[in-house]
Motif scaffolding. Sequence first.
Motif, PDB file in Angstrom:
ATOM      1  N   THR A 156     -40.354 -17.601 -31.146  1.00  0.00           N
ATOM      2  CA  THR A 156     -41.216 -18.294 -30.182  1.00  0.00           C
ATOM      3  C   THR A 156     -40.476 -18.366 -28.849  1.00  0.00           C
ATOM      4  O   THR A 156     -39.288 -18.725 -28.812  1.00  0.00           O
ATOM      5  CB  THR A 156     -41.551 -19.721 -30.678  1.00  0.00           C
ATOM      6  N   PHE A 157     -41.178 -18.023 -27.789  1.00  0.00           N
ATOM      7  CA  PHE A 157     -40.534 -18.006 -26.471  1.00  0.00           C
ATOM      8  C   PHE A 157     -40.635 -19.393 -25.851  1.00  0.00           C
ATOM      9  O   PHE A 157     -41.514 -19.684 -25.032  1.00  0.00           O
ATOM     10  CB  PHE A 157     -41.159 -16.916 -25.601  1.00  0.00           C
ATOM     11  N   THR A 158     -39.718 -20.259 -26.288  1.00  0.00           N
ATOM     12  CA  THR A 158     -39.690 -21.655 -25.837  1.00  0.00           C
ATOM     13  C   THR A 158     -39.168 -21.719 -24.400  1.00  0.00           C
ATOM     14  O   THR A 158     -38.617 -20.743 -23.875  1.00  0.00           O
ATOM     15  CB  THR A 158     -38.748 -22.469 -26.730  1.00  0.00           C
ATOM     16  N   GLU A 159     -39.298 -22.907 -23.813  1.00  0.00           N
ATOM     17  CA  GLU A 159     -38.760 -23.103 -22.449  1.00  0.00           C
ATOM     18  C   GLU A 159     -37.256 -22.835 -22.427  1.00  0.00           C
ATOM     19  O   GLU A 159     -36.728 -22.242 -21.488  1.00  0.00           O
ATOM     20  CB  GLU A 159     -39.046 -24.526 -21.958  1.00  0.00           C
ATOM     21  N   ASN A 160     -36.564 -23.296 -23.470  1.00  0.00           N
ATOM     22  CA  ASN A 160     -35.104 -23.106 -23.522  1.00  0.00           C
ATOM     23  C   ASN A 160     -34.744 -21.623 -23.580  1.00  0.00           C
ATOM     24  O   ASN A 160     -33.820 -21.162 -22.895  1.00  0.00           O
ATOM     25  CB  ASN A 160     -34.516 -23.794 -24.758  1.00  0.00           C
ATOM     26  N   LEU A 161     -35.491 -20.873 -24.416  1.00  0.00           N
ATOM     27  CA  LEU A 161     -35.189 -19.435 -24.534  1.00  0.00           C
ATOM     28  C   LEU A 161     -35.522 -18.716 -23.222  1.00  0.00           C
ATOM     29  O   LEU A 161     -34.784 -17.822 -22.793  1.00  0.00           O
ATOM     30  CB  LEU A 161     -35.981 -18.843 -25.701  1.00  0.00           C
ATOM     31  N   ARG A 162     -36.596 -19.125 -22.575  1.00  0.00           N
ATOM     32  CA  ARG A 162     -36.956 -18.496 -21.292  1.00  0.00           C
ATOM     33  C   ARG A 162     -35.890 -18.793 -20.231  1.00  0.00           C
ATOM     34  O   ARG A 162     -35.535 -17.932 -19.430  1.00  0.00           O
ATOM     35  CB  ARG A 162     -38.332 -18.992 -20.818  1.00  0.00           C
ATOM     36  N   ARG A 163     -35.375 -20.044 -20.246  1.00  0.00           N
ATOM     37  CA  ARG A 163     -34.319 -20.394 -19.287  1.00  0.00           C
ATOM     38  C   ARG A 163     -33.065 -19.554 -19.567  1.00  0.00           C
ATOM     39  O   ARG A 163     -32.434 -19.026 -18.661  1.00  0.00           O
ATOM     40  CB  ARG A 163     -34.004 -21.884 -19.389  1.00  0.00           C
ATOM     41  N   ALA A 164     -32.713 -19.449 -20.851  1.00  0.00           N
ATOM     42  CA  ALA A 164     -31.527 -18.650 -21.223  1.00  0.00           C
ATOM     43  C   ALA A 164     -31.709 -17.193 -20.785  1.00  0.00           C
ATOM     44  O   ALA A 164     -30.755 -16.529 -20.357  1.00  0.00           O
ATOM     45  CB  ALA A 164     -31.311 -18.728 -22.737  1.00  0.00           C
ATOM     46  N   THR A 165     -32.939 -16.689 -20.872  1.00  0.00           N
ATOM     47  CA  THR A 165     -33.213 -15.297 -20.487  1.00  0.00           C
ATOM     48  C   THR A 165     -33.089 -15.120 -18.974  1.00  0.00           C
ATOM     49  O   THR A 165     -32.499 -14.147 -18.491  1.00  0.00           O
ATOM     50  CB  THR A 165     -34.622 -14.894 -20.978  1.00  0.00           C
ATOM     51  N   ASP A 166     -33.637 -16.075 -18.221  1.00  0.00           N
ATOM     52  CA  ASP A 166     -33.490 -16.038 -16.755  1.00  0.00           C
ATOM     53  C   ASP A 166     -32.005 -16.027 -16.372  1.00  0.00           C
ATOM     54  O   ASP A 166     -31.563 -15.246 -15.520  1.00  0.00           O
ATOM     55  CB  ASP A 166     -34.149 -17.264 -16.106  1.00  0.00           C
ATOM     56  N   GLU A 167     -31.236 -16.923 -17.033  1.00  0.00           N
ATOM     57  CA  GLU A 167     -29.810 -17.043 -16.690  1.00  0.00           C
ATOM     58  C   GLU A 167     -29.045 -15.777 -17.069  1.00  0.00           C
ATOM     59  O   GLU A 167     -28.163 -15.329 -16.335  1.00  0.00           O
ATOM     60  CB  GLU A 167     -29.211 -18.263 -17.404  1.00  0.00           C
ATOM     61  N   ALA A 168     -29.398 -15.192 -18.224  1.00  0.00           N
ATOM     62  CA  ALA A 168     -28.702 -13.971 -18.659  1.00  0.00           C
ATOM     63  C   ALA A 168     -28.998 -12.814 -17.703  1.00  0.00           C
ATOM     64  O   ALA A 168     -28.090 -12.052 -17.336  1.00  0.00           O
ATOM     65  CB  ALA A 168     -29.135 -13.604 -20.081  1.00  0.00           C
ATOM     66  N   ALA A 169     -30.262 -12.678 -17.283  1.00  0.00           N
ATOM     67  CA  ALA A 169     -30.606 -11.583 -16.357  1.00  0.00           C
ATOM     68  C   ALA A 169     -29.872 -11.775 -15.028  1.00  0.00           C
ATOM     69  O   ALA A 169     -29.325 -10.816 -14.467  1.00  0.00           O
ATOM     70  CB  ALA A 169     -32.119 -11.535 -16.146  1.00  0.00           C
ATOM     71  N   ALA A 170     -29.841 -13.031 -14.534  1.00  0.00           N
ATOM     72  CA  ALA A 170     -29.147 -13.297 -13.262  1.00  0.00           C
ATOM     73  C   ALA A 170     -27.644 -13.036 -13.413  1.00  0.00           C
ATOM     74  O   ALA A 170     -27.001 -12.445 -12.530  1.00  0.00           O
ATOM     75  CB  ALA A 170     -29.406 -14.737 -12.817  1.00  0.00           C
ATOM     76  N   GLY A 171     -27.075 -13.466 -14.562  1.00  0.00           N
ATOM     77  CA  GLY A 171     -25.646 -13.260 -14.805  1.00  0.00           C
ATOM     78  C   GLY A 171     -25.300 -11.783 -14.886  1.00  0.00           C
ATOM     79  O   GLY A 171     -24.263 -11.340 -14.371  1.00  0.00           O
ATOM     80  N   LEU A 172     -26.170 -11.011 -15.519  1.00  0.00           N
ATOM     81  CA  LEU A 172     -25.942  -9.563 -15.629  1.00  0.00           C
ATOM     82  C   LEU A 172     -25.933  -8.921 -14.231  1.00  0.00           C
ATOM     83  O   LEU A 172     -25.061  -8.095 -13.924  1.00  0.00           O
ATOM     84  CB  LEU A 172     -27.042  -8.948 -16.502  1.00  0.00           C
ATOM     85  N   HIS A 173     -26.875  -9.313 -13.397  1.00  0.00           N
ATOM     86  CA  HIS A 173     -26.915  -8.748 -12.038  1.00  0.00           C
ATOM     87  C   HIS A 173     -25.660  -9.137 -11.243  1.00  0.00           C
ATOM     88  O   HIS A 173     -25.114  -8.319 -10.492  1.00  0.00           O
ATOM     89  CB  HIS A 173     -28.186  -9.203 -11.314  1.00  0.00           C
ATOM     90  N   GLU A 174     -25.205 -10.384 -11.419  1.00  0.00           N
ATOM     91  CA  GLU A 174     -23.981 -10.812 -10.719  1.00  0.00           C
ATOM     92  C   GLU A 174     -22.784  -9.991 -11.180  1.00  0.00           C
ATOM     93  O   GLU A 174     -21.950  -9.557 -10.382  1.00  0.00           O
ATOM     94  CB  GLU A 174     -23.716 -12.290 -10.997  1.00  0.00           C
TER      95      GLU A 174
END
Length: 219
Positions: A156-174
């Motif tokens: 289930t794509f919970t708010e927490n998992l979506r936040r973790a995904t946003d942070e991981a994508a941003a971290g990868l780009h950094e």
Amino acid sequence: MYPEDDLLPLSAVADFVFCPRRAALHRLEQVWQENAATAEGHALHARADSGAVESRGDLRIARALLLRSLRLGLTGKTDIVEFHRLPECAAGVKLPYASGVWRPFPVEYKRGILRHEEAYAVQLCAQAICLEEMLQTTVPEGALFYGLSKRRLDVTFTENLRRATDEAAAGLHELIAFGKTPPPIYEKKCTKCSLFDLCLPKTTSGKRSAVRYLAEALA
Ligand code: SF4
């Protein structure tokens, strides 16, 4: 929003969550190492990569769909997207050659037996966010299919998992923009990593560099 030229592979997000050094070795240093586990994974993905579309009652199955999210800065290909028929009054997407409305449900193939892996859940959630952005819809759930046990784990794509995904994508780009591979930190997960023999996490952790390790070994 990221420009098209800066999009990174969806699979790199899973690498980044598993270990930022692994993501950097793959993306910055082009270091790849095949082992039995990765070979098995490629075979599983190849079977899902036929591009065929299946139709079974209230289910449509599309394979190897190209995805992208400019917000996350990611692009890639799905193994499978199931489309589940919804009641006529519900909000969903229209499909060519099919009446009614449908909800996308991404399925990602993984090797091994059924288990929860944060990195895989984040990768699947990133696929869902791509589908939402491209199809202007909501994708509340998906699944990971484990080849060895032939079982799937609903995610289930919970708010927490979506936040973790946003942070991981941003971290990868950094990480990629920074352009330097972080040093290894030896952990239990390293024994499962296909780059173990090239990364040398036990010998190059802390202050010991790979160059110094080699010099000492040769001496
Ligand atoms: S061996 Fe360990 S430190 Fe090295 S890339 Fe793999 S997970 Fe990361």
